[in-house]
Enzyme design. Structure first.
Site, PDB file in Angstrom:
ATOM      1  N   MET A 159       0.867  -1.166  -0.176  1.00 28.42           N
ATOM      2  CA  MET A 159       0.114  -0.006   0.087  1.00 28.42           C
ATOM      3  C   MET A 159       0.928   1.253   0.050  1.00 28.42           C
ATOM      4  O   MET A 159       2.012   1.125   0.330  1.00 28.42           O
ATOM      5  CB  MET A 159      -0.999  -0.022   1.180  1.00 28.42           C
ATOM      6  CG  MET A 159      -1.759  -1.256   1.296  1.00 28.42           C
ATOM      7  SD  MET A 159      -2.916  -1.147   2.706  1.00 28.42           S
ATOM      8  CE  MET A 159      -3.789   0.250   2.987  1.00 28.42           C
ATOM      9  N   HIS A 160       0.088   2.488  -0.143  1.00 28.53           N
ATOM     10  CA  HIS A 160       0.712   3.891  -0.043  1.00 28.53           C
ATOM     11  C   HIS A 160       1.734   4.445  -0.932  1.00 28.53           C
ATOM     12  O   HIS A 160       2.394   5.547  -0.899  1.00 28.53           O
ATOM     13  CB  HIS A 160       1.242   4.032   1.445  1.00 28.53           C
ATOM     14  CG  HIS A 160       0.145   3.514   2.419  1.00 28.53           C
ATOM     15  ND1 HIS A 160      -0.976   3.949   2.767  1.00 28.53           N
ATOM     16  CD2 HIS A 160       0.472   2.342   3.202  1.00 28.53           C
ATOM     17  CE1 HIS A 160      -1.678   3.347   3.635  1.00 28.53           C
ATOM     18  NE2 HIS A 160      -0.786   2.206   3.976  1.00 28.53           N
ATOM     19  N   ASP A 188      -2.914  -4.589  -0.136  1.00 26.73           N
ATOM     20  CA  ASP A 188      -2.638  -6.044   0.069  1.00 26.73           C
ATOM     21  C   ASP A 188      -3.329  -6.376   1.483  1.00 26.73           C
ATOM     22  O   ASP A 188      -3.687  -7.546   1.592  1.00 26.73           O
ATOM     23  CB  ASP A 188      -1.049  -6.281   0.329  1.00 26.73           C
ATOM     24  CG  ASP A 188      -0.282  -5.359   1.251  1.00 26.73           C
ATOM     25  OD1 ASP A 188      -0.900  -4.539   1.932  1.00 26.73           O
ATOM     26  OD2 ASP A 188       0.974  -5.475   1.446  1.00 26.73           O
TER      27      ASP A 188
END
Ligand SMILES: Nc1ncnc2c1ncn2[C@@H]1O[C@H](COP(=O)(O)OP(=O)(O)O)[C@@H](O)[C@H]1O
Ligand SMILES: O=C(CO)[C@@H](O)[C@H](O)COP(=O)(O)O
Length: 504
Positions: free
Chosen positions: A82-83, A240
């Site tokens: 992520m991110h 995820d």
């Protein structure tokens, strides 16, 4: 020839691609590692091209080694770390290495966001603007690399970049969009208020899609590069942790996910978007349409163990090193480890805290240190469980996924520290299986994610808490909880010392 879908799990250490049939059987799996670059303390970067190359190698192996026929592969979906910030120019070329979720260089930007918007920011996004999230990274680039920011035309997250390279289509799914902290969670649109506050062009934000939405067929270029068919359809996919929860059957608030990947996650299913933990725990859109989840993240879970192994047991077998912890005792003969080796996110949002071994004694051997690392990571998960329990949550089952779930010893430690039943999955491919499920639902093989769960998710082992050990761990956790406040000042001073000496 059985039809199948591919679930692509784009992690931080590797990509794993699983081929799954309509009956939920994993018929083949391939993967490939890629490097993580940490050029300075607090920095964590990857080359997006490595994700594309590694995924392609895994797909080529599925076709050549595992004899999958391209026509057999009906759909593909994605689970992504992520991110991470990927910036593309007007020609969709990558402008700089991706800044990952564990890159904590943006403390100044985090503080600026809070100074400018304060509680209003948390109200809109249901999250604090922590260093790991995408917006503070974007503002870091704006401030420190203005020439790159000026050229940036599109912002993508890791799995969305991979999907773009396979289809030529730009999109982001809602579960990853919440992780940018630029989405208005209540309205489910990019927040114009946040974009305006930080002078970010709305055109930088890609179109939003649901995780089960069709995001286009494999294009000609990628079909030639990988051997896939242009008949294969891609689907949005998800963060995820959202995919991990889908693949682990976390479909009610009494089951909790414990994921030991590079990071560590304690995750709870949330049926309604109105819930707001005021940023102490993260709040995200789910990959399941109209559902949500909350979670607390330990930045260095599997990463702490991998660091220990690389530093002190480089040439030994990973499993053997982990299992050597069985030679130690509950509490590692009085040795504690706090896993703050790259800073921490929850429950202490502190980029400058650092880890420690406490209580080192002349009697300690290496296996005690390994045990302390395994236990310390789960004590930090226990801190997250305590946050939930303090807000009234009660869990009857912990589903354990991620690389850490390969160790039965570690799962027993979890059962004892959580004082809750821990179950493992038959196919330990949580996020990859979740991604495959999103493709299966997207293709119309199942009416909903919950229908697919009934067929795809199968549990394997059960680890029950042992009363004696539970009592010992309760005492040890009380001691562990003192480490953060006791070491905060000292470790901050050490980080400052490194900065003053030009190491950061
Ligand atoms: N045999 C093992 N026993 C326990 N943990 C393991 C084992 N092998 C790897 N791990 C842990 O699994 C982590 C990687 O998990 P994974 O879910 O693959 O991560 P990611 O998705 O972040 O790439 C590593 O950091 C390592 O600590
Ligand atoms: O930052 C987060 C969640 O907020 C991490 O969980 C990343 O999503 C990376 O996951 P792993 O590679 O550890 O699975």
């Amino acid at each position: 020839m059985t039809d199948c879908v591919l679930g692509v799990d784009l992690g931080t250490s590797a990509v794993k691609v699983s081929a799954v049939t309509k009956a939920g059987e994993i018929i083949a799996q391939e993967g490939m590692d890629f490097p993580l670059r940490q050029p300075k303390p607090g920095y964590a970067e990857q080359d997006p091209e490595d994700w594309v190359s590694a995924t392609t190698v895994a797909i080529v192996r599925l076709i050549l080694n595992d004899q999958l026929k391209p026509e057999q592969i009906k759909g593909i979906s994605y689970s992504g770390q992520m991110h991470g910030l990927v910036l593309l120019d007007a020609d969709n070329q990558v402008l700089r290495p991706a800044m990952l979720w564990n890159d904590t260089r943006s403390t100044k930007q985090r503080e600026e966001i809070m100074a400018k918007m304060g509680d209003r920011f948390i109200e809109i996004t249901h999250n604090q603007p922590l260093e790991g999230f995408t917006l503070p990274k974007l503002l870091w680039v704006k401030e420190n690399q203005p020439e790159i920011f000026a050229k940036a035309k599109t912002m993508l997250l890791p799995k969305d970049y991979l999907r773009f390279r396979m289809t030529g289509n730009l999109a982001i799914d809602y579960s990853d969009a919440t992780g940018t902290v630029m989405l208005d969670v209540d309205k489910q649109v990019w927040s114009q208020e946040i974009l305006d506050a930080f002078d970010i062009p709305a055109s930088l934000c890609p179109p939003l899609v649901r995780s089960i939405d069709n995001t286009g067929n494999i294009d000609d270029w990628y079909a030639q590069y990988s051997g896939l068919s242009t008949e294969t359809v891609t689907f949005g996919g998800g963060a995820d942790n959202a995919c991990g929860a889908v693949g682990a059957g976390i479909d009610s608030p009494t089951k909790v996910l414990s994921s030991i990947g590079t990071s560590g996650v304690i995750l709870k299913y949330e049926p309604q978007k109105e819930t707001n933990y005021n940023g102490v725990l993260q709040y995200e859109d789910h990959a399941i349409p109209d559902a949500f989840y909350s979670m607390g993240v330990t930045l260095a879970a599997g990463f702490s163990l991998s660091w220990f192994k690389k530093t002190f047991a480089a040439d030994e077998d990973f499993t053997a090193v982990v299992e050597s912890a069985a030679q130690s005792t509950v509490g590692a003969n009085g040795l504690l480890f706090a896993p703050y080796i790259v800073g921490e996110r929850a429950p202490y949002a502190d980029a400058d805290i650092r880890g420690s071994f406490i209580g080192i004694d002349g009697i300690h051997q290496r296996h005690d240190f390994v045990r302390a690392v395994l236990e310390g990571i789960i004590f930090s998960f226990r801190d997250l469980m305590d946050e939930y329990e303090a807000k009234g949550s009660r869990f009857d089952t912990v589903v354990s996924i991620g690389g850490g779930a390969k160790s039965p010893l570690w799962q027993q430690i979890q059962a004892n520290i959580f004082n809750t039943k821990v179950v493992s999955l038959k196919n330990e491919q949580g996020p990859g299986l979740g991604a495959a499920m999103l493709a299966a639902v997207g293709l119309g093989w199942f009416k909903s994610v919950s229908e697919c769960t009934k067929v795809f998710v199968k549990f394997k082992d059960v680890f029950l808490p042992r009363a004696n050990d539970v009592a010992k761990y309760r005492k040890l956790h009380d001691i562990y909880k003192q480490i953060y406040p006791s070491t905060k000042e000292i470790t901050h001073e050490l980080v400052a010392y490194r900065r003053e000496n030009g190491e950061e």
